[in-house]
Design an enzyme around this catalytic site. Structure first.
Site, PDB file in Angstrom:
ATOM      1  CB  SER A 127      -0.881  -0.019   1.254  1.00  0.00           C
ATOM      2  OG  SER A 127      -1.417   1.252   1.502  1.00  0.00           O
ATOM      3  CE1 TYR A 152      -4.290  -1.962   4.858  1.00  0.00           C
ATOM      4  CE2 TYR A 152      -3.691   0.272   4.206  1.00  0.00           C
ATOM      5  CZ  TYR A 152      -3.999  -1.026   3.868  1.00  0.00           C
ATOM      6  OH  TYR A 152      -4.021  -1.406   2.540  1.00  0.00           O
TER       7      TYR A 152
HETATM    8  N1  LIG Z   1      -8.368  -0.864  -2.447  1.00  0.00           N
HETATM    9  C1  LIG Z   1      -7.322  -0.064  -2.272  1.00  0.00           C
HETATM   10  O1  LIG Z   1      -7.372   1.147  -2.546  1.00  0.00           O
HETATM   11  C2  LIG Z   1      -6.028  -0.612  -1.750  1.00  0.00           C
HETATM   12  C3  LIG Z   1      -4.941   0.279  -1.638  1.00  0.00           C
HETATM   13  C4  LIG Z   1      -3.740  -0.212  -1.155  1.00  0.00           C
HETATM   14  C5  LIG Z   1      -3.613  -1.547  -0.826  1.00  0.00           C
HETATM   15  N2  LIG Z   1      -4.689  -2.385  -0.929  1.00  0.00           N
HETATM   16  C6  LIG Z   1      -4.511  -3.784  -0.567  1.00  0.00           C
HETATM   17  O2  LIG Z   1      -5.010  -4.604  -1.607  1.00  0.00           O
HETATM   18  C7  LIG Z   1      -5.575  -5.788  -1.057  1.00  0.00           C
HETATM   19  C8  LIG Z   1      -7.010  -5.973  -1.558  1.00  0.00           C
HETATM   20  O3  LIG Z   1      -7.782  -4.841  -1.170  1.00  0.00           O
HETATM   21  P1  LIG Z   1      -9.321  -4.696  -1.533  1.00  0.00           P
HETATM   22  O4  LIG Z   1      -9.616  -3.249  -1.616  1.00  0.00           O
HETATM   23  O5  LIG Z   1      -9.640  -5.603  -2.654  1.00  0.00           O
HETATM   24  O6  LIG Z   1      -9.972  -5.226  -0.178  1.00  0.00           O
HETATM   25  P2  LIG Z   1     -11.132  -6.291   0.086  1.00  0.00           P
HETATM   26  O7  LIG Z   1     -11.463  -6.156   1.543  1.00  0.00           O
HETATM   27  O8  LIG Z   1     -12.225  -6.129  -0.905  1.00  0.00           O
HETATM   28  O9  LIG Z   1     -10.411  -7.684  -0.163  1.00  0.00           O
HETATM   29  C9  LIG Z   1      -9.663  -8.337   0.834  1.00  0.00           C
HETATM   30  C10 LIG Z   1     -10.168  -9.765   0.934  1.00  0.00           C
HETATM   31  O10 LIG Z   1      -9.410 -10.433   1.955  1.00  0.00           O
HETATM   32  C11 LIG Z   1     -10.280 -11.286   2.656  1.00  0.00           C
HETATM   33  N3  LIG Z   1      -9.733 -11.542   3.993  1.00  0.00           N
HETATM   34  C12 LIG Z   1      -9.673 -10.672   5.038  1.00  0.00           C
HETATM   35  N4  LIG Z   1      -9.122 -11.268   6.093  1.00  0.00           N
HETATM   36  C13 LIG Z   1      -8.816 -12.545   5.716  1.00  0.00           C
HETATM   37  C14 LIG Z   1      -8.226 -13.641   6.365  1.00  0.00           C
HETATM   38  N5  LIG Z   1      -7.837 -13.574   7.654  1.00  0.00           N
HETATM   39  N6  LIG Z   1      -8.043 -14.803   5.688  1.00  0.00           N
HETATM   40  C15 LIG Z   1      -8.457 -14.898   4.381  1.00  0.00           C
HETATM   41  N7  LIG Z   1      -9.040 -13.887   3.715  1.00  0.00           N
HETATM   42  C16 LIG Z   1      -9.204 -12.714   4.370  1.00  0.00           C
HETATM   43  C17 LIG Z   1     -11.588 -10.543   2.723  1.00  0.00           C
HETATM   44  O11 LIG Z   1     -12.702 -11.422   2.965  1.00  0.00           O
HETATM   45  C18 LIG Z   1     -11.645  -9.873   1.365  1.00  0.00           C
HETATM   46  O12 LIG Z   1     -12.382 -10.634   0.434  1.00  0.00           O
HETATM   47  C19 LIG Z   1      -5.465  -5.663   0.455  1.00  0.00           C
HETATM   48  O13 LIG Z   1      -4.302  -6.324   0.856  1.00  0.00           O
HETATM   49  C20 LIG Z   1      -5.320  -4.182   0.663  1.00  0.00           C
HETATM   50  O14 LIG Z   1      -4.630  -3.883   1.858  1.00  0.00           O
HETATM   51  C21 LIG Z   1      -5.898  -1.945  -1.399  1.00  0.00           C
END
Ligand SMILES: NC(=O)c1ccc[n+]([C@@H]2O[C@H](COP(=O)([O-])OP(=O)(O)OC[C@H]3O[C@@H](n4cnc5c(N)ncnc54)[C@H](O)[C@@H]3O)[C@@H](O)[C@H]2O)c1
Length: 321
Positions: A127, A152
């Site tokens: 991130s 985070y």
């Molecule tokens: N969306 C953004 O803007 C953004 C920005 C920077 C980083 N990220 C990173 O990208 C990744 C995906 O983000 P997203 O926006 O798709 O989020 P999201 O919450 O839609 O997807 C994350 C998924 O992880 C699953 N999850 C959570 N805890 C878990 C566990 N203990 N075991 C198994 N599965 C688990 C959730 O059920 C969910 O489906 C994350 O790692 C997030 O930190 C996202």
């Protein structure tokens, strides 16, 4: 055909990536716990769509990345792991930092430990929050990132460090990607663009933190998926890349663009800046352009229109709250 494991593949970014790989004819396995951070029904719908598209090329393992047995089962026979499972979101991490560390740090270590094949490539979903309050913009991968300003962000920095140690000890190729605010259809409901669209549509006020001058680098999800896709092919060593839109937009501008695209006024509820928030994010993507062939193709103005078209369609079909 290489089997790809996507942890968190039922979520926003993961389901887009899985869709892309399946549409290319690839084989995908998803490991996801369907965490209730937001409505798991949205994740189940994503999985249903993927199962219909992929048929016998798609597999879902319901399980937690902190569960070594579930991870062992999930990594069996895969050529590449894209690790996106995490508790996302800066503000909620201030309320429950221990849980964020448990899932994002212990979970990442547990997953890494189950990978035994030295050929398996690993891509980590990091991130832009690791840049914290850095004032030197655009942010480049060479900058120091040891002052994260939220649990985070600290957990995401820790993930990169764990990945390095694992790479050092086992030699597997590892690519850490720092995503800059990702948006598009199926975006998490608590993220700003989605939350603001909902408030504007429903005639509710928008929680508007600060004076509106804070700036974010927004990245359309298809561009992120293309960057991840390229990273999945990397065979060598350990590297970190920014994946961003390489432009910044103020909070005020963002709200104005959403209101224009939805054809309704935005009502603002002004609130002070939040702890953990940063004033600006801005990606230098030159390294990703050179090494991954990354290219940001969707400017915010186009992406906001695409997001709003999806939002209006889903809302009117009763598929969104
Ligand atoms: N969306 C953004 O803007 C953004 C920005 C920077 C980083 N990220 C990173 O990208 C990744 C995906 O983000 P997203 O926006 O798709 O989020 P999201 O919450 O839609 O997807 C994350 C998924 O992880 C699953 N999850 C959570 N805890 C878990 C566990 N203990 N075991 C198994 N599965 C688990 C959730 O059920 C969910 O489906 C994350 O790692 C997030 O930190 C996202």
């Amino acid at each position: 055909m290489t089997l790809a494991l996507i942890t968190g593949g039922a979520g926003f970014i993961g389901s887009h990536l899985a869709h892309k790989l399946l549409a290319e004819g690839g084989r995908v396995r998803v490991l996801d716990s369907l965490d209730p951070f937001y409505d798991p029904a949205l994740k189940r719908r994503n999985l249903k769509d993927l199962a219909e598209l992929g048929r016998d090329r798609f597999e879902f393992v319901e399980g937690d990345i902190r569960d070594a047995k579930a991870c062992k089962r999930a990594v069996a026979g895969v050529g590449v792991v894209v690790h996106l499972a995490a508790l996302a979101g800066v503000r909620p991490s201030l309320q429950d930092p221990v849980r964020y560390m448990d899932v994002n740090v212990v979970g990442t270590q547990t997953l890494l430990q189950q990978i035994e094949d030295p050929e398996t490539r690993f891509v980590f979903g990091g991130s832009s929050s690791v840049y914290g309050g850095n004032k030197d913009v655009p942010f480049s991968e060479q900058q120091a990132v040891d002052r994260p300003v939220s649990p985070y962000a600290a957990s995401k920095k820790a993930g990169e460090v764990l990945c390095y140690t694992w790479h050092h000890l086992h030699g597997n190729p590892v690519t850490c990607l720092r995503f800059f605010t990702v948006y598009g259809p199926k975006q998490r409901p608590e993220m700003a663009i989605h939350k603001f669209a909902r408030a504007i549509t429903d005639g509710d006020s928008i929680p508007f933190f600060g004076d509106g001058s804070s700036r974010r680098d927004y990245t359309y999800v298809d561009d992120i998926v293309a960057g991840v896709r390229a990273a999945m092919e990397r065979q060598d060593s350990y590297a970190i890349f920014n994946l961003g839109g390489a432009a910044t937009t103020s909070l005020s501008d963002l709200v104005a663009q959403l209101a224009a695209a939805l054809g309704k006024p935005a009502i603002l509820k002004k609130l002070p800046d939040q702890p953990g928030d940063v004033l600006i994010t801005y990606a230098d993507v030159s390294l990703a352009e050179r090494e991954l062939g990354y290219c940001c193709t969707t400017p915010l103005a186009d992406g906001v229109k695409k997001f709003c078209a999806w939002y209006v369609k889903e809302k009117s079909a009763g598929r969104l709250p």
